[in-house]
Write a protein that holds these residues in place. Structure first.
Motif, short mmCIF file in Angstrom:
data_model
loop_
_atom_site.label_atom_id
_atom_site.label_comp_id
_atom_site.label_asym_id
_atom_site.label_seq_id
_atom_site.Cartn_x
_atom_site.Cartn_y
_atom_site.Cartn_z
N ALA A 105 66.86 32.33 61.40
CA ALA A 105 66.37 33.09 62.55
C ALA A 105 66.49 32.30 63.85
N ALA A 106 66.41 33.04 64.96
CA ALA A 106 66.34 32.45 66.30
C ALA A 106 64.88 32.49 66.74
N TYR A 107 64.43 31.42 67.40
CA TYR A 107 63.04 31.29 67.84
C TYR A 107 63.03 31.04 69.34
N CYS A 108 62.27 31.85 70.05
CA CYS A 108 62.16 31.72 71.50
C CYS A 108 60.69 31.66 71.87
N ASP A 109 60.30 30.62 72.58
CA ASP A 109 58.91 30.48 73.02
C ASP A 109 58.87 30.56 74.53
N LEU A 110 58.28 31.61 75.07
CA LEU A 110 58.20 31.77 76.52
C LEU A 110 57.12 30.88 77.12
N ALA A 111 56.26 30.31 76.29
CA ALA A 111 55.27 29.34 76.75
C ALA A 111 55.99 28.02 76.99
N TYR A 112 55.56 27.30 78.00
CA TYR A 112 56.17 26.00 78.25
C TYR A 112 55.08 25.00 78.55
N ARG A 113 55.36 23.77 78.18
CA ARG A 113 54.40 22.68 78.37
C ARG A 113 55.15 21.36 78.21
N ARG A 114 54.48 20.30 78.55
CA ARG A 114 55.08 18.99 78.31
C ARG A 114 55.14 18.77 76.81
N GLY A 115 56.30 18.44 76.33
CA GLY A 115 56.45 18.30 74.88
C GLY A 115 56.76 19.65 74.24
N GLU A 116 56.89 19.62 72.96
CA GLU A 116 57.28 20.79 72.19
C GLU A 116 56.05 21.60 71.78
N THR A 117 56.15 22.91 71.83
CA THR A 117 55.04 23.74 71.34
C THR A 117 55.02 23.68 69.82
N GLY A 118 53.86 23.96 69.23
CA GLY A 118 53.74 23.97 67.78
C GLY A 118 54.66 24.98 67.13
N PHE A 119 54.84 26.12 67.78
CA PHE A 119 55.72 27.18 67.27
C PHE A 119 57.16 26.67 67.12
N LEU A 120 57.67 26.04 68.17
CA LEU A 120 59.04 25.54 68.12
C LEU A 120 59.17 24.32 67.21
N ARG A 121 58.13 23.50 67.15
CA ARG A 121 58.15 22.35 66.25
C ARG A 121 58.27 22.83 64.80
N SER A 122 57.48 23.86 64.45
CA SER A 122 57.55 24.41 63.09
C SER A 122 58.93 24.97 62.80
N ALA A 123 59.53 25.65 63.80
CA ALA A 123 60.88 26.20 63.61
C ALA A 123 61.89 25.08 63.40
N ARG A 124 61.81 24.04 64.24
CA ARG A 124 62.76 22.92 64.12
C ARG A 124 62.60 22.22 62.78
N GLU A 125 61.35 21.97 62.38
CA GLU A 125 61.09 21.29 61.10
C GLU A 125 61.58 22.11 59.91
N ALA A 126 61.63 23.42 60.06
CA ALA A 126 62.12 24.30 58.98
C ALA A 126 63.64 24.42 59.00
N GLY A 127 64.28 23.75 59.95
CA GLY A 127 65.74 23.75 59.99
C GLY A 127 66.38 24.81 60.87
N ALA A 128 65.58 25.44 61.76
CA ALA A 128 66.15 26.47 62.64
C ALA A 128 67.22 25.86 63.55
N LYS A 129 68.31 26.57 63.70
CA LYS A 129 69.42 26.11 64.53
C LYS A 129 69.33 26.65 65.96
#
Length: 198
Positions: free
Chosen positions: A162-186
């Protein structure tokens, strides 16, 4: 249906599990096929090359090429405010087949889905409570402050396809995107990239 099957299994209702699984098998034949990680990766790579993208400023061009290629796929959106409205419009305009809309205020989500449906009646909306587990989808979009400054988590299915898009932004990675990256999302799109693009 998958959530119902899990609930029935936990409750020991094998009769209902069998019924739901049988219906799911039939319904699955009518659902669009989900893209594999390799297929989605190839589409993204091609979109980047076609757009001649040189950086995050070209994100709009890439998405403009990418979205029609995933036409007919399933999307999940969290939120029912302005950012969610923009995300839903974009998904509907590019002909996502189904959109699950998760929000704390179910009526607000329903009203937004009705407004979008007035322009795109072919889109199938599913209205869900914010905390409900999202089903399997091709695109997941967070349009809430969760991860930016609000606490909580998004109950997504994480994986490479799947593709993951987080419209929230902050310094560092959001938990949502971290979980996606750790699960191997491209395909991961950060809110900061969208902010810069705006």
């Amino acid at each position: 249906r998958r959530e119902s099957i899990e609930g029935f299994k936990k409750g020991g209702r094998t009769d209902l599990v069998e019924k739901e699984e049988s219906e799911l098998k039939i319904l699955s034949t009518y659902m669009p096929a989900q893209l594999s990680t390799e297929e989605l990766g190839a589409i993204v790579d091609e979109a980047i090359k076609t757009a001649k993208a040189a950086g995050t400023g070209d994100l709009g061009k890439v998405m403009g090429i990418l979205m029609p290629r995933v036409k007919g796929k399933a999307a999940v959106v969290w939120g029912a405010g302005g950012a969610a409205k923009a995300a839903l419009w974009f998904l509907a305009e590019n002909r996502a087949e189904t959109i699950s809309l998760h929000n704390r205020d179910i009526e607000k989500a329903r009203e937004l889905a009705v407004r979008i449906s007035a322009f795109f009646p072919e889109i199938k909306f599913k209205i869900r409570r914010f905390s409900e587990k999202a089903g399997k989808a091709d695109i997941y979009i967070n349009a809430t402050p969760v991860g930016m400054y609000a606490s909580g988590s998004l109950n997504a299915v994480f994986g490479g396809q799947a593709a993951y898009c987080d419209l929230a932004y902050r310094r560092g990675e959001t938990g949502f995107l971290r979980s996606a990256r750790e699960a191997g999302a491209k395909t991961i799109i950060d809110g900061k990239e969208l902010l810069v693009y705006q």
